[in-house]
Design an enzyme around this catalytic site. Structure first.
Site, short mmCIF file in Angstrom:
data_model
loop_
_atom_site.label_atom_id
_atom_site.label_comp_id
_atom_site.label_asym_id
_atom_site.label_seq_id
_atom_site.Cartn_x
_atom_site.Cartn_y
_atom_site.Cartn_z
N HIS A 146 0.82 -1.22 0.00
CA HIS A 146 0.00 0.00 0.00
C HIS A 146 0.85 1.26 0.00
O HIS A 146 2.00 1.24 0.44
CB HIS A 146 -0.88 0.08 1.26
CG HIS A 146 -1.57 -1.19 1.63
ND1 HIS A 146 -1.36 -1.81 2.84
CD2 HIS A 146 -2.45 -1.96 0.93
CE1 HIS A 146 -2.10 -2.92 2.90
NE2 HIS A 146 -2.76 -3.04 1.75
N HIS A 204 0.88 4.47 2.17
CA HIS A 204 0.36 4.96 3.44
C HIS A 204 0.48 6.48 3.51
O HIS A 204 1.19 7.10 2.73
CB HIS A 204 1.09 4.29 4.61
CG HIS A 204 0.63 2.88 4.86
ND1 HIS A 204 0.18 2.43 6.07
CD2 HIS A 204 0.55 1.81 4.02
CE1 HIS A 204 -0.17 1.14 5.98
NE2 HIS A 204 0.06 0.75 4.75
N HIS A 257 -3.57 3.62 5.54
CA HIS A 257 -3.61 3.67 4.08
C HIS A 257 -3.94 5.08 3.60
O HIS A 257 -4.81 5.73 4.18
CB HIS A 257 -4.67 2.69 3.53
CG HIS A 257 -4.39 1.26 3.86
ND1 HIS A 257 -5.14 0.23 3.37
CD2 HIS A 257 -3.43 0.69 4.62
CE1 HIS A 257 -4.67 -0.92 3.82
NE2 HIS A 257 -3.62 -0.67 4.58
N HIS A 308 -11.58 0.46 2.39
CA HIS A 308 -10.45 -0.33 1.90
C HIS A 308 -10.94 -1.36 0.89
O HIS A 308 -12.01 -1.96 1.05
CB HIS A 308 -9.75 -1.05 3.06
CG HIS A 308 -8.66 -1.96 2.60
ND1 HIS A 308 -7.48 -1.48 2.07
CD2 HIS A 308 -8.57 -3.32 2.55
CE1 HIS A 308 -6.72 -2.52 1.73
NE2 HIS A 308 -7.36 -3.64 2.00
N HIS A 320 -9.27 3.08 -1.16
CA HIS A 320 -8.20 3.99 -0.77
C HIS A 320 -7.31 4.21 -2.01
O HIS A 320 -7.00 3.24 -2.72
CB HIS A 320 -7.34 3.38 0.33
CG HIS A 320 -8.10 3.02 1.58
ND1 HIS A 320 -7.71 2.01 2.43
CD2 HIS A 320 -9.22 3.57 2.12
CE1 HIS A 320 -8.54 1.95 3.44
NE2 HIS A 320 -9.48 2.87 3.28
N ASP A 355 -4.45 1.80 -2.02
CA ASP A 355 -4.65 0.34 -2.11
C ASP A 355 -4.04 -0.22 -3.38
O ASP A 355 -4.65 -0.19 -4.45
CB ASP A 355 -6.15 0.01 -2.06
CG ASP A 355 -6.75 0.25 -0.68
OD1 ASP A 355 -5.97 0.35 0.29
OD2 ASP A 355 -7.99 0.32 -0.58
N HIS A 389 3.62 -5.52 3.73
CA HIS A 389 3.14 -6.18 4.95
C HIS A 389 3.60 -7.63 5.06
O HIS A 389 3.97 -8.26 4.07
CB HIS A 389 1.62 -6.11 5.00
CG HIS A 389 1.10 -4.73 5.27
ND1 HIS A 389 0.86 -4.25 6.53
CD2 HIS A 389 0.83 -3.70 4.43
CE1 HIS A 389 0.45 -3.00 6.46
NE2 HIS A 389 0.42 -2.64 5.20
N ARG A 407 4.23 -4.55 9.41
CA ARG A 407 4.89 -3.86 8.29
C ARG A 407 6.34 -4.34 8.21
O ARG A 407 7.10 -4.20 9.17
CB ARG A 407 4.81 -2.35 8.53
CG ARG A 407 3.36 -1.92 8.75
CD ARG A 407 3.19 -0.48 9.17
NE ARG A 407 1.75 -0.20 9.36
CZ ARG A 407 1.20 1.00 9.36
NH1 ARG A 407 1.95 2.07 9.21
NH2 ARG A 407 -0.10 1.14 9.52
ZN ZN Z 1 -6.60 0.38 2.09
CU CU Z 2 -0.29 -1.07 4.27
#
Ligand code: ZN
Ligand code: CU
Length: 195
Positions: free
Chosen positions: A88, A90, A106, A114, A123, A126, A163, A180
């Protein structure tokens, strides 16, 4: 003689006028120069260099290249466990925390739920999942809408997070992707960077 005096006088007035005009031109040019400085060439490429969070060994690069109306995202990441990993943008370009929680959630400038990258109601950050092979290397090459380099959806100065687990593309607001494992700040890249 008087006629000459008038001529010289007019000439001097004209010269003074030219000097004033020239001074005013110089000012205009400086203003223009200021304007040009404010108008940087549009960003067409950005890059995030991923560094591992504490206890991990994930490294890589992610480039964002502007196409006509979308952005191509190319990632090459190593040091992963085999399988899928949530991937993602962030909100904050801050990887300073050992677990990269400093990067926030995110990137979601439009207040959407999401979801996966194939959905428009999602998002902006995403990007879905990357899939690592048996050696722990993941490569991705996708073209996505929503991401931009200017305006409210600009990803410049934000962070890419990888992640520990797969993003299920459903669970709110994180995709249940776990911790993360790598973080990198998205910065402006040379447009001829070969990556
Ligand atoms: Zn998201
Ligand atoms: Cu993330």
């Amino acid at each position: 003689m008087k006629r000459n005096y008038v001529f010289v006088s007019v000439g001097l007035t004209a010269l003074a006028g030219l000097a004033a005009l020239s001074a005013s031109n110089a000012q205009t040019q400086m203003q223009h120069r200021g304007g040009v400085m404010a108008m940087q060439p549009a960003v067409t490429k950005a890059i995030a260099v991923l560094h591992p969070t504490q206890g991990n060994n994930v490294h890589g690069t992610v480039t964002f290249t502007r196409l006509a109306s979308r952005v191509r995202v190319v990632a090459d990441i190593t040091g992963l466990t085999p399988g899928q990993h949530g991937f993602h943008v962030h909100e904050f370009g801050d990887c300073s925390a050992p677990d990269a929680t400093s990067a926030g959630g995110h990137f979601n400038p439009m207040g959407q739920p999401h979801a996966g990258p194939d959905t428009t109601m999602r998002h902006v950050g995403d990007l879905g999942n990357i899939t690592a092979d048996a050696s722990g290397r993941a490569r991705l090459d996708v073209v996505l809408p929503l991401i931009t380099f200017e305006g409210p959806n600009s990803v410049l100065g934000r962070a890419v997070i990888v992640h520990a687990k797969a993003d299920d593309l459903r669970t709110q607001p994180t995709g249940d992707a776990g911790g993360r494992v790598a973080c990198g700040v998205i910065g402006i890249a040379r447009r001829d960077t070969v990556r």
